[in-house]
Write a protein that holds these residues in place. Sequence first.
Motif, PDB file in Angstrom:
ATOM      1  N   SER A 599      45.082  68.953   9.928  1.00 47.43           N
ATOM      2  CA  SER A 599      44.452  67.782   9.332  1.00 47.43           C
ATOM      3  C   SER A 599      43.740  67.183   7.196  1.00 47.43           C
ATOM      4  CB  SER A 599      43.356  67.368   9.838  1.00 47.43           C
ATOM      5  OG  SER A 599      41.954  68.199   9.667  1.00 47.43           O
ATOM      6  N   GLN A 600      44.152  68.971   7.141  1.00 49.96           N
ATOM      7  CA  GLN A 600      43.281  69.244   5.860  1.00 49.96           C
ATOM      8  C   GLN A 600      44.032  70.279   4.765  1.00 49.96           C
ATOM      9  OE1 GLN A 600      39.571  71.340   5.772  1.00 49.96           O
ATOM     10  NE2 GLN A 600      38.135  69.378   6.834  1.00 49.96           N
ATOM     11  N   TYR A 601      45.043  70.741   5.616  1.00 48.66           N
ATOM     12  CA  TYR A 601      46.499  71.630   4.917  1.00 48.66           C
ATOM     13  C   TYR A 601      47.466  71.035   5.150  1.00 48.66           C
ATOM     14  CZ  TYR A 601      42.004  73.868   3.867  1.00 48.66           C
ATOM     15  OH  TYR A 601      41.060  74.558   3.520  1.00 48.66           O
ATOM     16  N   GLY A 602      47.703  69.544   6.033  1.00 46.18           N
ATOM     17  CA  GLY A 602      49.219  69.233   7.229  1.00 46.18           C
ATOM     18  C   GLY A 602      50.385  68.954   5.760  1.00 46.18           C
ATOM     19  N   SER A 603      50.135  68.202   4.719  1.00 50.67           N
ATOM     20  CA  SER A 603      50.473  67.894   3.523  1.00 50.67           C
ATOM     21  C   SER A 603      50.189  68.377   2.035  1.00 50.67           C
ATOM     22  CB  SER A 603      50.438  66.655   3.365  1.00 50.67           C
ATOM     23  OG  SER A 603      49.249  66.647   2.449  1.00 50.67           O
ATOM     24  N   VAL A 604      50.716  69.292   1.570  1.00 58.58           N
ATOM     25  CA  VAL A 604      50.798  69.457  -0.278  1.00 58.58           C
ATOM     26  C   VAL A 604      49.297  68.489  -1.044  1.00 58.58           C
ATOM     27  CG1 VAL A 604      51.756  70.275  -2.411  1.00 58.58           C
ATOM     28  CG2 VAL A 604      53.132  70.502  -0.133  1.00 58.58           C
TER      29      VAL A 604
END
Length: 861
Positions: A599-604
């Motif tokens: 949720s917090q680091y799933g995308s750049v």
Amino acid sequence: MPKLRLTTQRESIFNNEVISKFELFNSLFLTLPFYKIKDTGTLLPLFFKSCEEGISNGQKPAQVIEEFFTKYTHYTERKDIIDLLFRFIQYIERQVVLFDAVEDASFTKLNTTDEQSTLAFILKKNADNKPMLSKIEKLIDELSLRLVLTAHPTQFYPGNVLAIITDLTHAIRENNITSMNSLLQQLGKTPFFNKKSPTPVDEALNLAWFLENTFYFAAANIQAEIDQNLDEYNLETKKILELGFWPGGDRDGNPNIHADTTLEVSKMLRQILFRCYYRDFRVIKRRITFRGVEENIAILHDVLYKNAFDQACELHDISDELRENLNKIKDTLLTEHEGLFVELVNDLIRKIDLYGNYFASLDIRQDSRVLRSVHAYCRQNKPISSLYPENYDQLSEGEKLKLISFKEATPVYATDGDDLIKDTIQTIKEIKGIQKRNGEKACHRFIISNCQRATDILQLIELFLWNGWSKDTLTIDFVPLFETVTDLKGAADIMDILYSNPFYKAHLASRGNKQDIMLGYSDSTKDGGYLMANWSIFNGKTSLTAVAKKHNIQLAFFDGRGGPPARGGGKTHRFYASMGKEIANKNMQLTVQGQTISSQYGSVESAEFNIEQLINAGISSGLKEKHNVLLDPENKTLLDEMANDAYKGFVDLREHPLFVSYLEKLSPLKLLSQANISSRPVKRNGGGEMKLEDLRAISFVTAWSMLKQNVPGFYGMGTALSNQEKAGNWDKVIKVYEDSDYLRTIVDNCMMSMSKSDFAITAHLAADEEFGAFWTQLHEEFELTKKMLLKLSGQETLMANYPVDKRSIATRERIILPLVLIQHFALEKLQHNQNESDQTALEKLAVRTVFGIVNAGRNLA
């Protein structure tokens, strides 16, 4: 921009970009022709409506489901009913993914950094203030952030689903309906769960997806921005961000991790990193086709290709060789080719500086009780046996400290130790090889969980000196982990003894006079409840900081934070921003686990934002260095009283004779091991009787979240606040709440836990013959806590100050309401079931609901 206006804008964006789009795409999703899902999309909205109406009317989950089947279907056989419920679960799991993707697609529109806390703003504001610039430079030099990915079992999405989510998010952001349709169909046919439990290496590979696809880019982008900001004001740059990794190294209570596992994971991390480097290098090779760089390009291609793909390649640390060739290319570009494409080279150099040869530091963790057994085993063998009396284990701590001599030796093992002993000894020996192949930082920390005495650290050092290491080459940092309320109280005294020990003092000097100390939020919450856990850690940090200052030690707190507030999660950056000068806060380290990773680091974009939030918190906290008002005698006494009241209430609840049986019978606690999401057992005593002390904190918190009661995230808070009001201290409580960012953060995170609770789902238990009084006790504390928190914060509803987060939680909770009811239906039927085939089907049904419920929670509770 005024906060109210900004909040209103975010609400409008959320409603238009998230809620409206989800409803639109969900209608498309429900019509997709999945295999064996005929009519499911038509029936699901009716099932949702039945669930909502049934709960609002006070019906039991089983009653709601049975009435739905009677009213809307022709199914009467248990097998057909369970089959349709499974199909509902499949849809709802994917609705959660769809909502994740829609929300993530709007991430940059919904989240903006507080500009006044950024490094760029602070530098610009103080551009003409040389003393302040000097202070900023010193702070940056001392500042660091280490994010440590752990394999704790609340990360349910396999790698192929994560890839679909990434692509789906991009398609939604681009409004590409054709692509979305294809991806939703792919999603519908892609399994969400494992048929068997993952191995530790499987877990490492799953988490490495985030290293390769988000952190590799996000961390480098953040570092590039820091470099640019500092260079603009002629300040020396500093590497701020580091990555850590636990899968394959964390063997505390995990019998499936061995030395061979640790070796395999260290090699895997290295190979994935070099594949990332090679991918970047191919871009450089395609663009930089000029004279003068041919030889260096050829060398780099050969070295990077072999290390990325050749399994037989001889491994050693080649980061200096890579930098040397890249710098030669850079010099040629600057002197002969007007600096064309030099930024491509700088980017790769920056990444090598960040990740070296290892990508993320692999931490080793083991329980102190195991390490004591290994020390005892070694003492039985020559020549170690001559150094210690036979009754060593019965001696006092002071007597043991006098006997520990730190003599290097090579034991001659007369007999084989048990598996844990052999693994510890082999791992200690193998760390040296990992450092040689991947660099020292590849594996340089040994964490001692359940650390209760100074000898736990010093005896581990002796194990290193007896198994291949020397005093002069002991490139290891020894990290105590203090977890329980009692251990946290004694932590400062233990460290004072260690700092005063001549050998340990010399070892710290060789390591730059730096000490990492890990503090565990999960087990302290399970031990003492929400408020006492947070307050114990706050006081522990204060006393540990004071002891470190006394001995001139640079201290870094490594916070073992889980996803939910009940395990130290929530709005983590606000905790760091709220630290006063009495708490070491320049070296931030924290675990990232479960849904928090996706949720917090799933995308750049989300990774960059959340990393920036933490760094900005460290910068603003370091520059302000304000006194923490909670340490004023009057305020501290107040919080001591509140924490003790909350602690007493939680311990009384925990010791209630029905406490464990309530969780066992009414939640899927006993079935969690069937979820096949982790290589780690649900509890520490294997197949023995369920005991609270053996139950892992993650399983403990998960069980409460399945019940939609989230007791570890609030219980005792209402009692503590109510007692202060009765004692005539309410004005004091309000004053300290208004003055303390730390206390406000505790309250806000508590509200988040409560927002994910819904006692209406289990309201029928009030009349239950066995558990009625116990449920009523939980519900009354929930209502009291809600009442007191709203009165304290001045809000009309929970999380009213965070309307977007509140709406997101409410939407997610609505999506998974049918899953919760299906789970309760299955568990109720299991209690009265006599049919063996039904037993298996009902157990699978209950377990399958766990996935969607946890994924929707994002930080679990």
